[in-house]
Every structure is written in C-alpha cells, then in structure tokens.
Scaffold this motif. Structure first.
Motif, mmCIF file in Angstrom:
data_model
loop_
_atom_site.group_PDB
_atom_site.id
_atom_site.type_symbol
_atom_site.label_atom_id
_atom_site.label_comp_id
_atom_site.label_asym_id
_atom_site.label_seq_id
_atom_site.Cartn_x
_atom_site.Cartn_y
_atom_site.Cartn_z
ATOM 1 N N TYR A 1 35.386 68.243 40.264
ATOM 2 C CA TYR A 1 37.069 68.707 41.788
ATOM 3 C C TYR A 1 36.596 68.281 42.576
ATOM 4 O O TYR A 1 37.646 67.269 42.725
ATOM 5 C CB TYR A 1 36.467 70.476 42.084
ATOM 6 C CG TYR A 1 37.212 71.265 40.880
ATOM 7 C CD1 TYR A 1 38.214 71.675 40.711
ATOM 8 C CD2 TYR A 1 35.470 72.136 40.757
ATOM 9 C CE1 TYR A 1 37.970 72.790 39.410
ATOM 10 C CE2 TYR A 1 35.435 73.006 39.594
ATOM 11 C CZ TYR A 1 37.265 73.229 39.241
ATOM 12 O OH TYR A 1 37.709 74.654 38.603
ATOM 13 N N THR A 2 35.554 67.489 42.419
ATOM 14 C CA THR A 2 35.471 66.300 44.009
ATOM 15 C C THR A 2 35.299 64.833 43.080
ATOM 16 O O THR A 2 35.866 63.838 43.524
ATOM 17 C CB THR A 2 33.439 66.356 44.489
ATOM 18 O OG1 THR A 2 32.828 66.425 43.464
ATOM 19 C CG2 THR A 2 33.652 67.676 45.060
ATOM 20 N N HIS B 1 39.217 64.539 42.808
ATOM 21 C CA HIS B 1 39.652 63.817 44.254
ATOM 22 C C HIS B 1 39.316 62.672 44.426
ATOM 23 O O HIS B 1 40.392 61.758 44.946
ATOM 24 C CB HIS B 1 39.088 64.778 45.195
ATOM 25 C CG HIS B 1 39.538 64.612 46.769
ATOM 26 N ND1 HIS B 1 40.279 65.575 47.261
ATOM 27 C CD2 HIS B 1 38.902 63.699 47.633
ATOM 28 C CE1 HIS B 1 40.450 64.382 48.213
ATOM 29 N NE2 HIS B 1 39.876 64.052 48.666
ATOM 30 N N LYS C 1 42.543 60.056 44.637
ATOM 31 C CA LYS C 1 43.192 59.228 46.200
ATOM 32 C C LYS C 1 42.957 57.337 45.968
ATOM 33 O O LYS C 1 43.986 56.647 46.222
ATOM 34 C CB LYS C 1 42.511 60.023 46.913
ATOM 35 C CG LYS C 1 42.286 62.025 47.375
ATOM 36 C CD LYS C 1 43.781 61.731 48.001
ATOM 37 C CE LYS C 1 44.103 63.358 47.857
ATOM 38 N NZ LYS C 1 45.363 63.614 47.662
#
Length: 98
Positions: free
Chosen positions: A32-33, A36, A40
């Motif tokens: 998940y990180t 991200h 981004k």
C-alpha cells in the motif's frame, strides 16, 4: 533563453520525482505504501516532464498530444493502482503497522 532554462528545470524536477518514487518502491515496507509512492511521485514527475517538453514543442498540436498522453497515463496509473490494492486487500494483506 529563459524558456530553455525553465524547460530544463522542469525536466530535472520531473526526474527527481521519478527517483523519489523509485526509492519509495524499494524502501517502503508494504504494497500500500509502495503504491502511494509510485502513483504520487511518478504522476507528478511525468507532469513536470510533460510541461518541460511542452515548452519546447514546435507546434500546439505536439503540445496537445503530450498533454493527452499525460492524462491517459494519469487515468491508467490510478486504475492500475486501484486494481493492485484491491488484489492485496482480497488476499487479506494487511497494511504495515510499524
């Protein structure tokens, strides 16, 4: 000369964001990180690179094509990261709780 300098600055900033996204992919602890960091940083990096290239485009049509490519990549990136996150959640992969 001013436009060339601004173009180079935007291109270098875009490369910096790509590098940051790559570091996030390699260093962050869970899926998940990592998603991200990639979505981004890479979307912003590509946006800066597209802006830098648009300043050097010879025609408005070429600049428009670059913008369309960036918008398509934004859409595809969001959809792909959503699919990966949904897959991870369906497999009950828990977010990192460090």
């Amino acid at each position: 000369m001013m436009i060339v300098s601004l173009s180079i600055a935007l291109l270098l900033a875009g490369v910096g964001f790509f590098f940051a996204g790559t570091v996030g992919l390699l260093r962050f602890p869970d899926v998940y990180t990592r998603l991200h960091a990639l979505t981004k940083a890479d979307n912003l990096g590509l946006g800066l690179i597209v802006l830098g290239l648009m300043l050097r485009a010879e025609t408005g049509a070429a600049a428009g094509k670059l913008l369309v490519i960036w918008l398509l990549v934004l859409t595809a990136s969001g959809a792909a990261s959503q699919l990966v996150a949904s897959w991870a959640r369906a497999r009950r992969i828990r977010p990192w709780q460090g």
